[in-house]
Write a protein that holds these residues in place. Sequence first.
Motif, PDB file in Angstrom:
ATOM      1  N   LEU A 218       0.852  -1.202   0.000  1.00  0.00           N
ATOM      2  CA  LEU A 218       0.000   0.000   0.000  1.00  0.00           C
ATOM      3  C   LEU A 218       0.883   1.245   0.000  1.00  0.00           C
ATOM      4  CD1 LEU A 218      -2.854  -0.986   2.525  1.00  0.00           C
ATOM      5  CD2 LEU A 218      -3.123  -0.502   0.077  1.00  0.00           C
ATOM      6  N   TRP A 219       1.862   1.247   0.895  1.00  0.00           N
ATOM      7  CA  TRP A 219       2.731   2.431   0.976  1.00  0.00           C
ATOM      8  C   TRP A 219       3.576   2.609  -0.289  1.00  0.00           C
ATOM      9  CZ3 TRP A 219       2.025   6.782   2.762  1.00  0.00           C
ATOM     10  CH2 TRP A 219       1.420   6.985   4.004  1.00  0.00           C
ATOM     11  N   ARG A 220       4.018   1.495  -0.853  1.00  0.00           N
ATOM     12  CA  ARG A 220       4.824   1.617  -2.079  1.00  0.00           C
ATOM     13  C   ARG A 220       3.998   2.306  -3.181  1.00  0.00           C
ATOM     14  NH1 ARG A 220       7.068  -3.286  -2.222  1.00  0.00           N
ATOM     15  NH2 ARG A 220       9.057  -2.528  -1.441  1.00  0.00           N
ATOM     16  N   ILE A 261       8.586   3.844   0.991  1.00  0.00           N
ATOM     17  CA  ILE A 261       8.305   5.247   0.620  1.00  0.00           C
ATOM     18  C   ILE A 261       9.548   5.880   0.006  1.00  0.00           C
ATOM     19  CG2 ILE A 261       7.840   7.546   1.582  1.00  0.00           C
ATOM     20  CD1 ILE A 261       6.060   6.078   3.726  1.00  0.00           C
ATOM     21  N   ARG A 262      10.686   5.596   0.592  1.00  0.00           N
ATOM     22  CA  ARG A 262      11.941   6.225   0.139  1.00  0.00           C
ATOM     23  C   ARG A 262      12.360   5.767  -1.261  1.00  0.00           C
ATOM     24  NH1 ARG A 262      11.107  10.243   2.525  1.00  0.00           N
ATOM     25  NH2 ARG A 262      11.777  10.661   4.647  1.00  0.00           N
ATOM     26  N   GLU A 263      11.822   4.655  -1.740  1.00  0.00           N
ATOM     27  CA  GLU A 263      12.159   4.213  -3.104  1.00  0.00           C
ATOM     28  C   GLU A 263      11.798   5.290  -4.121  1.00  0.00           C
ATOM     29  OE1 GLU A 263       9.976   0.582  -3.667  1.00  0.00           O
ATOM     30  OE2 GLU A 263      11.072  -0.453  -2.063  1.00  0.00           O
ATOM     31  N   THR A 264      10.730   6.023  -3.839  1.00  0.00           N
ATOM     32  CA  THR A 264      10.277   7.036  -4.806  1.00  0.00           C
ATOM     33  C   THR A 264      10.259   8.458  -4.239  1.00  0.00           C
ATOM     34  OG1 THR A 264       8.032   6.450  -4.132  1.00  0.00           O
ATOM     35  CG2 THR A 264       8.842   5.492  -6.199  1.00  0.00           C
ATOM     36  N   ASN A 265      10.335   8.567  -2.947  1.00  0.00           N
ATOM     37  CA  ASN A 265      10.263   9.894  -2.306  1.00  0.00           C
ATOM     38  C   ASN A 265      11.443  10.040  -1.346  1.00  0.00           C
ATOM     39  OD1 ASN A 265       7.095  11.137  -2.526  1.00  0.00           O
ATOM     40  ND2 ASN A 265       7.337   8.957  -2.958  1.00  0.00           N
TER      41      ASN A 265
END
Length: 413
Positions: A218-220, A261-265
């Motif tokens: 969900l978070w991803r 989250i950090r993968e994209t942000n």
Amino acid sequence: MPRPTTVVRHTLASIVLGMVSTILSACGGGGGEKIDGTLPSTDRADTAPTPVSRLWASHADVPPPPHVHTDWSRGPIARSKPIGMPPAECSRVSTATCNTAFALKRGINMGNMLESPMEGQWGITYHSHYPATVKGAGFNHVRLPIRWSSHASTDANAIIDPIFFARVDQIVSEFLAQGLYVIVNMHHYRQLDGDALDTADGEVTVDPHVIDARFIHLWRQIAAHYQAFSDHLIFEIYNEPHGLQTAAEWNARYPKALAAIRETNPTRVVMVGPSGWYDTTRLVELSAPTDVNTIVTFHHYEPFAFTHQGAWGSPYPGGSRTCCSRDDLNQIASRLDIAKQWAMNHGHPVYLGEFGSHVSAPRVSRINHANALRLGAESRNISWAVWNFGADFGLYNTTTDAWDTLMQRALTP
Ligand code: GLC
């Protein structure tokens, strides 16, 4: 609308404490309730309102000490000092995140809207005039509780319904367009906590084996979906973890969501709070984040017997318990002190994401309570969001489209 979590929230300790404080209050605290909207003098004496502009500015001229994060000397705070701050609480975060923590200032929860299994089931449907209404009332940000788990496929991939995403996009964009910060959280993924589901509202159980993976997926998706949005959009990993999400479970789980989250942000501000309903006294059990773009959040519903009188599942009947005696004010202050001290010790600013009182509490006391929490938070330079915009803890009547103006002015004078 069944709200089983609140029953669980009443730990034995808080019930006993609440009863003791109810008795103490009945024996001399409280100060009586007037119906004309003026604050009873006994209540007022203890809250001694200080001009708000002074409170927010009170640390504006304090220069950063030499040991503080190096960004300090170059950052916008050092130059423009928007609201000032005690620097120690930003020693382990970036200047941008530090600035955001203080720029949030005054906020309001748009609760009961997207946190119900389906929008509208818990008394509030979003309307496009709400952002201007909130902005016009003097708030700087909104917190938007969202039950993502009810809008995603029930398998491990938890594919989020594009129609729901579009609805959230609309709401987030309309608040951002007003210049407000927006905190998007994940609320009431009941199976994570081991709570009963809102089956009467159509919530369905998922295979227990996929709960963990769904949470991360969900978070991803949420993170990827909003990666191009303004940095005034903030994520909050999960509201009030409790029950099955013990401190150990939560401390192991939240970094995985943060990593997704950090993968994209890579630099978006993310909030995380402690297991145990975000209670201030449980901050001590939170593994402090190592990420420099995180703010730590907590909630403050003391005195509980006052704030939750008449609320669903609450043992406290509505309409009698007043606020705020000297004991109440001491309790309010000591909880805020714990949070502030945690921030100073750990170098992460803290954010008060929820406080408020049920509408069945005596009205002048609701105003006193809101005022005391606001002054307490602001005098410690802690940004806050009141619970709630509408519905049963609300200060806005969504049927007549009108603020309870005294409540509103207690918060944004
Ligand atoms: C928490 C709950 C929410 C409730 C509020 C006040 O945010 O998640 O459902 O209304 O606290 O009790």
